[in-house]
Design a protein around this motif. Structure first.
Motif, PDB file in Angstrom:
ATOM      1  N   THR A  24      19.054 -66.058  19.998  1.00  0.00           N
ATOM      2  CA  THR A  24      19.447 -66.939  18.958  1.00  0.00           C
ATOM      3  C   THR A  24      20.036 -68.200  18.692  1.00  0.00           C
ATOM      4  O   THR A  24      20.710 -68.995  18.852  1.00  0.00           O
ATOM      5  CB  THR A  24      19.637 -67.059  17.690  1.00  0.00           C
ATOM      6  OG1 THR A  24      20.393 -66.056  16.452  1.00  0.00           O
ATOM      7  CG2 THR A  24      18.229 -66.325  16.889  1.00  0.00           C
ATOM      8  N   GLU A  60      11.925 -70.076  21.148  1.00  0.00           N
ATOM      9  CA  GLU A  60      10.685 -70.973  21.345  1.00  0.00           C
ATOM     10  C   GLU A  60      10.850 -70.598  23.115  1.00  0.00           C
ATOM     11  O   GLU A  60      12.079 -69.802  23.561  1.00  0.00           O
ATOM     12  CB  GLU A  60      10.845 -72.267  21.336  1.00  0.00           C
ATOM     13  CG  GLU A  60      11.816 -73.131  21.959  1.00  0.00           C
ATOM     14  CD  GLU A  60      11.735 -74.767  22.034  1.00  0.00           C
ATOM     15  OE1 GLU A  60      10.918 -75.013  21.204  1.00  0.00           O
ATOM     16  OE2 GLU A  60      12.181 -75.135  23.070  1.00  0.00           O
ATOM     17  N   ARG A  71      14.204 -69.105  24.639  1.00  0.00           N
ATOM     18  CA  ARG A  71      16.241 -70.009  23.696  1.00  0.00           C
ATOM     19  C   ARG A  71      15.582 -70.518  22.167  1.00  0.00           C
ATOM     20  O   ARG A  71      14.415 -70.427  21.925  1.00  0.00           O
ATOM     21  CB  ARG A  71      15.865 -71.558  24.321  1.00  0.00           C
ATOM     22  CG  ARG A  71      15.182 -73.065  24.223  1.00  0.00           C
ATOM     23  CD  ARG A  71      14.823 -73.758  25.126  1.00  0.00           C
ATOM     24  NE  ARG A  71      14.877 -74.852  23.881  1.00  0.00           N
ATOM     25  CZ  ARG A  71      15.705 -75.906  23.529  1.00  0.00           C
ATOM     26  NH1 ARG A  71      16.558 -76.240  24.177  1.00  0.00           N
ATOM     27  NH2 ARG A  71      15.016 -76.561  23.114  1.00  0.00           N
ATOM     28  N   PRO A  72      16.559 -71.021  21.536  1.00  0.00           N
ATOM     29  CA  PRO A  72      16.092 -70.197  19.697  1.00  0.00           C
ATOM     30  C   PRO A  72      15.381 -72.247  19.749  1.00  0.00           C
ATOM     31  O   PRO A  72      15.461 -73.040  20.570  1.00  0.00           O
ATOM     32  CB  PRO A  72      18.004 -71.433  19.610  1.00  0.00           C
ATOM     33  CG  PRO A  72      18.742 -70.710  20.643  1.00  0.00           C
ATOM     34  CD  PRO A  72      17.604 -70.866  21.881  1.00  0.00           C
ATOM     35  N   PRO A  74      14.756 -75.122  18.403  1.00  0.00           N
ATOM     36  CA  PRO A  74      15.656 -76.183  17.582  1.00  0.00           C
ATOM     37  C   PRO A  74      15.279 -77.184  16.164  1.00  0.00           C
ATOM     38  O   PRO A  74      16.003 -76.701  15.468  1.00  0.00           O
ATOM     39  CB  PRO A  74      16.185 -77.513  18.038  1.00  0.00           C
ATOM     40  CG  PRO A  74      14.462 -77.705  19.630  1.00  0.00           C
ATOM     41  CD  PRO A  74      14.160 -75.891  19.636  1.00  0.00           C
ATOM     42  N   GLN A  77      15.166 -73.203  13.926  1.00  0.00           N
ATOM     43  CA  GLN A  77      16.709 -73.200  13.410  1.00  0.00           C
ATOM     44  C   GLN A  77      17.537 -74.329  12.449  1.00  0.00           C
ATOM     45  O   GLN A  77      17.873 -73.909  11.569  1.00  0.00           O
ATOM     46  CB  GLN A  77      17.918 -72.836  14.494  1.00  0.00           C
ATOM     47  CG  GLN A  77      17.681 -72.185  15.259  1.00  0.00           C
ATOM     48  CD  GLN A  77      17.656 -71.050  14.722  1.00  0.00           C
ATOM     49  OE1 GLN A  77      18.400 -70.419  14.127  1.00  0.00           O
ATOM     50  NE2 GLN A  77      17.834 -69.688  15.603  1.00  0.00           N
ATOM     51  N   ALA A  80      15.471 -73.482   9.131  1.00  0.00           N
ATOM     52  CA  ALA A  80      16.114 -72.077   8.175  1.00  0.00           C
ATOM     53  C   ALA A  80      17.930 -72.268   7.469  1.00  0.00           C
ATOM     54  O   ALA A  80      17.384 -72.531   6.726  1.00  0.00           O
ATOM     55  CB  ALA A  80      16.240 -71.492   9.560  1.00  0.00           C
ATOM     56  N   GLU A  81      18.562 -73.745   8.227  1.00  0.00           N
ATOM     57  CA  GLU A  81      19.508 -74.245   7.888  1.00  0.00           C
ATOM     58  C   GLU A  81      19.393 -74.883   6.482  1.00  0.00           C
ATOM     59  O   GLU A  81      19.859 -74.501   5.607  1.00  0.00           O
ATOM     60  CB  GLU A  81      20.615 -74.674   8.851  1.00  0.00           C
ATOM     61  CG  GLU A  81      21.241 -74.858   8.210  1.00  0.00           C
ATOM     62  CD  GLU A  81      22.617 -73.589   8.209  1.00  0.00           C
ATOM     63  OE1 GLU A  81      21.841 -72.122   8.877  1.00  0.00           O
ATOM     64  OE2 GLU A  81      23.607 -73.648   8.037  1.00  0.00           O
TER      65      GLU A  81
END
Lengths: 172, 144
Positions: A24, A60, A71-72, A74, A77, A80-81
């Motif tokens: 991540t 993804e 890769r993370p 976007p 993420q 989630a944030e």
């Protein structure tokens, strides 16, 4: 405490957590094999946890040179944030931070007399000394990171409007 | 799609997790607050390090500019004025991408060394630096 007493990364952090922390935070797409090496786990172990992170929306995949790379994600993420900001802060706290963020962004605009981080980068030319160029690049990156936080906070505040009748969620 | 190099909130989340797992570290927080998350600060238990210090808690600051592949990990002991840290920035290109620097109270200026790691991703890099800090650097540089 002597060297021998300090537990290392592989002793302290589970294989699942090592794969998650490596995958991540990747800055470029990597294969399962690369991630297994960095996380110090077997290839099969990496693949198992990577698949889980993909289905959870944290990573993804794409194809590169006939291989799957990770890769993370976007969007995953970002969501989630947003969710943790929503769960861990009141609307008032977020609004207060948003004011501070906006003030800082304005201070940068005033201090460097530019509107955007890219404009600040564009002021660097062959006449700029190395220290100043480095400062401008560093500030431009911090500026972008803070703009990202600003968007996150603004979007999270919209959740409070949309779910105005719901009680605040329990912190996760 | 978000362009490559855009901020990734997982980086500070995972770095904070690494800080929390260190036995010497008692508390971690984001600065200037948890919403803005511009950098991380950790408090170190003065009696849990070798050699022990005190009475105040030494402090670790972690700043990560993932989009530029730059970072600064800094340790300061307010009791003695000792400072050391690993920096990946453009300050010392002669030492390679990353350097270690330290300054003891009696030193006139900081000492710089090249640093190289068997790690690429931020959480693993931070773990390696903290392990070296607590098991090698502090005993060697702040010991008798």
């Amino acid at each position: 405490m002597s060297d021998a007493e300090r537990p290392g990364w592989t002793e302290s952090v589970s294989a699942a957590d090592r794969v998650r922390s490596v995958a991540t935070t990747l800055s470029e797409p990597r294969t399962a094999n690369w991630i297994a090496g960095e996380a110090e786990v077997a290839h099969e172990t990496a693949s198992k946890y990577l698949d889980r992170l993909v289905s959870d929306g944290k990573l993804e995949t794409s194809e590169a040179g006939g291989k799957t790379v990770y890769r993370p994600d976007p969007v995953g993420q970002y969501l989630a944030e947003m969710h943790s900001l929503y769960a861990e802060h009141t609307a008032d706290e977020l609004a207060e931070s948003l004011t501070e963020i906006t003030d800082q962004l304005r201070r940068w605009q005033a201090e460097y007399d530019t509107e955007t981080p890219n404009e600040l980068r564009a002021t660097i030319d062959e006449t700029t000394d190395a220290a100043t160029a480095d400062e401008y690049r560093r500030v431009a990156t911090e500026w972008e990171q803070l703009q990202y936080r600003q968007s996150l906070v603004e979007d999270t505040l919209r959740l409070y409007d949309r779910f105005a009748d719901d009680p605040a969620p329990t912190p996760v | 799609m978000t362009p490559p190099g855009s901020p990734n909130p997982a980086v500070y989340r995972e770095l904070r997790d690494v800080l929390r797992r260190q036995p010497e570290i008692t508390a971690t927080r984001s600065e200037p607050d948890a919403v803005q998350q511009r950098y991380l600060v950790a408090s170190v238990a003065p009696a849990r390090i070798e050699p022990p210090t005190g009475p105040e808690s030494p402090r670790i600051e972690v700043r990560w500019l993932a989009a530029r592949d730059q970072f600064r990990i800094d340790y300061t002991d307010p009791n003695t004025g000792f400072h050391c840290g690993w920096h990946r920035d453009d300050d010392h290109p002669d030492l390679g991408a990353t350097h270690f620097q330290y300054e003891r109270p009696a030193d006139d200026e900081p000492t710089y060394e090249a640093a190289d790691f068997a790690a690429t991703t931020p959480p693993k890099l931070l773990w390696i630096c903290l392990d070296e800090l607590f098991s090698v650097r502090l005993p060697t540089l702040t010991g008798p």
